[in-house]
Design an enzyme around this catalytic site. Structure first.
Site, short mmCIF file in Angstrom:
data_model
loop_
_atom_site.label_atom_id
_atom_site.label_comp_id
_atom_site.label_asym_id
_atom_site.label_seq_id
_atom_site.Cartn_x
_atom_site.Cartn_y
_atom_site.Cartn_z
N HIS A 89 4.39 1.07 4.06
CA HIS A 89 2.99 0.80 3.66
C HIS A 89 2.00 1.25 4.75
CE1 HIS A 89 2.18 -3.50 5.50
NE2 HIS A 89 2.88 -2.75 6.32
N ASP A 149 -9.76 -0.11 4.21
CA ASP A 149 -8.57 -0.71 4.79
C ASP A 149 -8.86 -1.05 6.26
OD1 ASP A 149 -5.83 -1.20 5.56
OD2 ASP A 149 -5.13 0.34 4.15
N HIS A 183 0.80 -1.23 0.00
CA HIS A 183 0.00 0.00 0.00
C HIS A 183 0.83 1.28 0.00
CE1 HIS A 183 -4.46 1.07 1.06
NE2 HIS A 183 -4.06 1.65 -0.03
N ASP A 219 -3.07 3.76 7.75
CA ASP A 219 -1.88 4.03 6.92
C ASP A 219 -1.49 5.51 6.94
OD1 ASP A 219 -2.09 1.34 6.36
OD2 ASP A 219 -2.59 1.58 4.24
N GLU A 252 -2.03 -5.27 -1.62
CA GLU A 252 -1.72 -6.15 -0.49
C GLU A 252 -2.20 -7.58 -0.65
OE1 GLU A 252 0.35 -5.41 1.96
OE2 GLU A 252 0.46 -3.20 1.97
N ASP A 255 -7.49 -1.81 0.07
CA ASP A 255 -6.57 -2.80 0.63
C ASP A 255 -7.38 -4.06 0.91
OD1 ASP A 255 -4.89 -4.29 2.40
OD2 ASP A 255 -3.90 -2.43 3.06
N ASP A 264 -6.99 -6.26 2.88
CA ASP A 264 -7.11 -6.60 4.30
C ASP A 264 -8.28 -5.89 4.99
OD1 ASP A 264 -6.27 -4.07 5.38
OD2 ASP A 264 -4.17 -4.72 5.49
N HIS A 289 -6.44 -0.70 8.27
CA HIS A 289 -5.48 0.24 8.86
C HIS A 289 -5.64 1.62 8.23
CE1 HIS A 289 -3.81 -3.87 8.47
NE2 HIS A 289 -3.46 -3.71 9.74
#
Ligand SMILES: [Mn+2]
Length: 343
Positions: free
Chosen positions: A163, A146, A123, A150, A299, A254, A256, A148
């Site tokens: 990332h 996401d 990312h 980031d 990712e 992302d 995730d 996260h």
């Protein structure tokens, strides 16, 4: 655009019976850019993402649903054998250089009239993708899906992995917090905190949480997804982006963000994520705005799943999310020119 659609919806309502159907938008030309880059984090395998997503049939499936799609191939990146840490930050030279190349590529493909699809890679590539997109079209809205946020700076990051930091490099408001790094002098911030919406957050560091609150960033964490449901989250997201001026949308996705039971093949999985259906609904609604101008799908890391089925599920979900971005509807689709056969 919004009011034009309203009018059309009104015209399609006869005797109170809604004949509204999704107005067939002109199929956008999609430009695919592969970015097999993994130096924004420590785990090998994420550089295999672009080719895996291609092998799962992305281009053909886009074309089958009526999209003009062109594959610009994979970028190649300069190697930096002596890429010593700068403070905490790992691989700064490689990440800076790769993102400069990616920015130029995205800018060129946008200028070519395409909606870009950047296949990562990790990312950290959002730096170049969003920068290049903004260089081509001007002020953007960014929807960041996401687990996260980031948004660590090189100084708040505890891992030094870039990332987890791309957003801090892009935001005007955080420039005084971001130190100069080698191979980053080309980068100028291009995004305002008010033009950013997060969906799916559930693993946010203290410094990141501070920035999100301090800057008043629009956040739909998993708590809001649970509270409101994904339908209301997307309604509020689209309303918010409308008040920000209906700018071209950059969707940075992302994998995730989705629950690891569905997308386990990723570097930093976090339990309690979006369902497959939530994830697809986000793409359908972003598509429905008519403003989608660039997508990142990042990712995907085949070396991180325990099973082959885990890899397959992750890759096919990434493909389905991209198909949702470009008009695939779960209600079904038919071509505008379709005529049913007569006996
Ligand atoms: Mn991310």
């Amino acid at each position: 655009m919004r009011s034009a659609r309203k009018l059309q919806q009104l015209a399609l309502t006869v005797n109170g019976r809604s004949l509204h159907h999704h107005h067939p938008q002109r199929a956008p030309a999609v430009g695919i850019i592969g970015a097999p880059f993994s130096k924004g984090q420590p785990r090998g395998g994420v550089e295999k993402g672009p080719d895996l997503i291609r092998t799962a049939g992305l281009l053909q499936k886009l074309q089958e649903q009526g999209c003009e799609a062109k594959d610009y191939g994979n970028l190649t990146f300069e190697e930096f054998p002596d890429d010593e840490p700068v403070g905490q930050v790992k691989n700064a030279r490689a990440v800076g250089s790769a993102n400069q190349r990616l920015s130029e590529a995205v800018k060129a493909v946008k200028k070519d009239g395409h909606t870009t699809v950047m296949l990562g890679g990790d990312h950290s590539l959002a730096i170049g993708s969003i920068h290049g997109h903004s260089a081509a079209v001007g002020q953007l809205s960014v929807v960041w899906v996401d687990a996260h946020s980031d948004i660590n700076t090189p100084l708040t990051s505890t891992t030094g992995n870039m990332h987890g930091q791309p957003v801090s490099f892009l935001l005007h408001e955080l420039q005084s917090k971001v130190p100069a790094l080698p191979n980053f002098s080309w980068l100028k911030p291009c995004l305002s905190a008010r033009d950013l919406v997060y969906i799916g957050l559930r693993d946010v560091d203290p410094g990141e949480h501070y920035f999100l609150k301090f800057l008043g960033v629009k956040v739909f964490s998993m708590t809001e997804v649970d509270q409101l449901g994904i339908g209301k989250v997307m309604e509020e997201t689209c309303d918010y982006l409308c008040t920000r001026g209906n700018n071209p949308i950059h969707l940075s996705y992302d994998v995730d963000a989705i629950d690891p039971t569905v997308t386990p093949a990723t570097g930093t999985p976090v339990v309690g994520g979006l369902t497959y259906r939530d994830g697809i609904y986000i793409t359908e609604q972003i598509r429905h705005t008519g403003l989608l101008s660039a997508v990142d799908m990042v990712e995907v890391n085949p070396l991180r799943a325990q099973t082959e089925e885990g890899v397959r599920s992750t890759v096919s979900t990434a493909v389905d999310l991209l198909l949702g971005c470009f008009g695939r509807l779960r209600e079904g689709n038919h071509p505008q020119e379709y005529v049913p056969p007569e006996p």
